[in-house]
Design a protein around this motif. Structure first.
Motif, PDB file in Angstrom:
ATOM      1  N   ASN A 248       0.855  -1.180   0.000  1.00  9.13           N
ATOM      2  CA  ASN A 248       0.000   0.000   0.000  1.00  9.13           C
ATOM      3  C   ASN A 248       0.893   1.232   0.000  1.00  9.13           C
ATOM      4  O   ASN A 248       1.959   1.234   0.596  1.00  9.13           O
ATOM      5  CB  ASN A 248      -0.908   0.020   1.233  1.00  9.13           C
ATOM      6  CG  ASN A 248      -1.956  -1.079   1.179  1.00  9.13           C
ATOM      7  OD1 ASN A 248      -2.249  -1.627   0.120  1.00  9.13           O
ATOM      8  ND2 ASN A 248      -2.522  -1.414   2.322  1.00  9.13           N
TER       9      ASN A 248
ATOM     10  N   VAL B 269      -5.369   2.542  -1.194  1.00  6.88           N
ATOM     11  CA  VAL B 269      -6.394   1.735  -0.524  1.00  6.88           C
ATOM     12  C   VAL B 269      -7.745   2.403  -0.765  1.00  6.88           C
ATOM     13  O   VAL B 269      -8.013   3.499  -0.250  1.00  6.88           O
ATOM     14  CB  VAL B 269      -6.121   1.614   0.989  1.00  6.88           C
ATOM     15  CG1 VAL B 269      -7.200   0.782   1.657  1.00  6.88           C
ATOM     16  CG2 VAL B 269      -4.749   1.012   1.225  1.00  6.88           C
TER      17      VAL B 269
ATOM     18  N   ARG C 144      -2.471   0.254   6.486  1.00  8.35           N
ATOM     19  CA  ARG C 144      -3.276   1.391   6.043  1.00  8.35           C
ATOM     20  C   ARG C 144      -2.524   2.687   6.343  1.00  8.35           C
ATOM     21  O   ARG C 144      -1.850   2.786   7.360  1.00  8.35           O
ATOM     22  CB  ARG C 144      -4.633   1.364   6.745  1.00  8.35           C
ATOM     23  CG  ARG C 144      -5.420   0.089   6.443  1.00  8.35           C
ATOM     24  CD  ARG C 144      -6.549  -0.124   7.415  1.00  8.35           C
ATOM     25  NE  ARG C 144      -7.280  -1.359   7.125  1.00  8.35           N
ATOM     26  CZ  ARG C 144      -8.120  -1.939   7.966  1.00  8.35           C
ATOM     27  NH1 ARG C 144      -8.340  -1.396   9.157  1.00  8.35           N
ATOM     28  NH2 ARG C 144      -8.735  -3.066   7.640  1.00  8.35           N
TER      29      ARG C 144
ATOM     30  N   GLN D 142      -8.420   5.880   7.286  1.00  8.25           N
ATOM     31  CA  GLN D 142      -8.350   4.423   7.269  1.00  8.25           C
ATOM     32  C   GLN D 142      -7.456   3.897   8.387  1.00  8.25           C
ATOM     33  O   GLN D 142      -7.778   2.909   9.058  1.00  8.25           O
ATOM     34  CB  GLN D 142      -7.847   3.953   5.907  1.00  8.25           C
ATOM     35  CG  GLN D 142      -8.773   4.382   4.777  1.00  8.25           C
ATOM     36  CD  GLN D 142      -8.227   4.050   3.397  1.00  8.25           C
ATOM     37  OE1 GLN D 142      -7.030   3.851   3.208  1.00  8.25           O
ATOM     38  NE2 GLN D 142      -9.111   4.014   2.413  1.00  8.25           N
ATOM     39  N   TYR D 143      -6.341   4.580   8.625  1.00  7.79           N
ATOM     40  CA  TYR D 143      -5.414   4.189   9.687  1.00  7.79           C
ATOM     41  C   TYR D 143      -6.100   4.220  11.053  1.00  7.79           C
ATOM     42  O   TYR D 143      -5.871   3.350  11.893  1.00  7.79           O
ATOM     43  CB  TYR D 143      -4.220   5.136   9.677  1.00  7.79           C
ATOM     44  CG  TYR D 143      -3.254   4.962  10.820  1.00  7.79           C
ATOM     45  CD1 TYR D 143      -2.235   4.029  10.754  1.00  7.79           C
ATOM     46  CD2 TYR D 143      -3.372   5.726  11.979  1.00  7.79           C
ATOM     47  CE1 TYR D 143      -1.344   3.871  11.812  1.00  7.79           C
ATOM     48  CE2 TYR D 143      -2.494   5.578  13.033  1.00  7.79           C
ATOM     49  CZ  TYR D 143      -1.477   4.640  12.944  1.00  7.79           C
ATOM     50  OH  TYR D 143      -0.611   4.474  13.995  1.00  7.79           O
TER      51      TYR D 143
END
Length: 245
Positions: free
Chosen positions: A39, A61, A216, A221-222
């Motif tokens: 990613n 992502v 991520r 997203q993280y």
């Protein structure tokens, strides 16, 4: 996790980061994870003033784009305790829709919003840096029927051997809210994120080589968490490079 460090007015900041999918324990045949795939995130930041910065980034992502603004509220620079406080807010948009999702790229449900409070301090004559970053994410998973929220308490620590080398550790536990899957087809749930590694700061560049369970990158997203737990079997190689212009 962000820091309270700011760009000066008119300065630019470029970032590129990779999180490799193969775990380290696949060994030599997978080049200990560096064979990929990975990613990736790229981002560019700009200093409007010494206390107001903006960054635009993208992750592959779900083709997630994010626009974030950071503002420094307070800065104390003395020999006893150097510290700073800043806030960061952002909006994210995911434009890659799985085939089973009948939705346009710019549908309102694809947007996410987040806010972060950032406290930093330098201790022991600048040898140890700490950060505490409570974070709130709205619409944690864009494929949920009802909007979900996530609250985490990010914290990180860095030891500086000198002006060049450092070691750091970051942990981002979820305190409340959603910590499930990110996209259709994923299994199980997300987990607290753990990362640790080394930093090299030279000239206008900063290099980070580290191990993490979270693949991520973009904040929206993280903050949901890592796809796997932080046991050694799930450790992945990762790196980030930034350039201050």
């Amino acid at each position: 996790m962000p820091t309270a460090t700011m760009l000066y007015k008119g300065d630019w900041h470029y970032e590129i980061s990779h999180r490799f999918h193969p775990p380290i324990n696949q060994g030599f045949d997978a080049n200990y994870g560096f064979d990929g795939p990975a990613n990736m995130r790229t981002a560019i930041g700009y200093g409007f003033t010494n206390n107001l910065n903006m960054t635009f980034g993208r992750s592959n992502v779900l083709d997630n784009y994010d626009l974030q603004i950071k503002y420094r509220l307070w800065d104390r620079d003395d020999s006893t305790l150097r510290s700073a406080i800043a806030v960061r807010g952002g909006i994210a948009l995911s434009t890659e829709m799985p085939p089973i999702v009948d939705r346009g790229r710019t549908d309102g449900s694809n947007f996410q919003f987040y806010g972060q409070f950032i406290y930093n301090a330098l201790l022991l004559d600048g040898k140890i840096g700490i950060g505490i970053v409570p974070s709130f994410l709205y619409n944690s998973t864009i494929f949920s029927v009802d909007p979900q929220t996530t609250f985490t308490l990010g914290n990180y620590y860095q030891y500086y051997f000198d002006d060049l080398w450092g070691l750091w550790l970051e942990y981002n536990p979820a305190l409340a809210g959603y910590q499930g899957i990110l996209a259709p087809g994923e299994l199980g749930r997300s987990h607290d994120s753990l990362s640790f590694g080394t930093s090299i700061e030279t000239g206008g560049h900063a290099f980070y080589l580290f191990i993490t369970n979270n693949t991520r990158l973009n904040p929206a997203q993280y903050l949901v968490g890592a796809p796997t737990d932080a046991s050694p079997k799930n450790w992945r190689m990762a790196f980030g490079i930034t350039r201050h212009l």
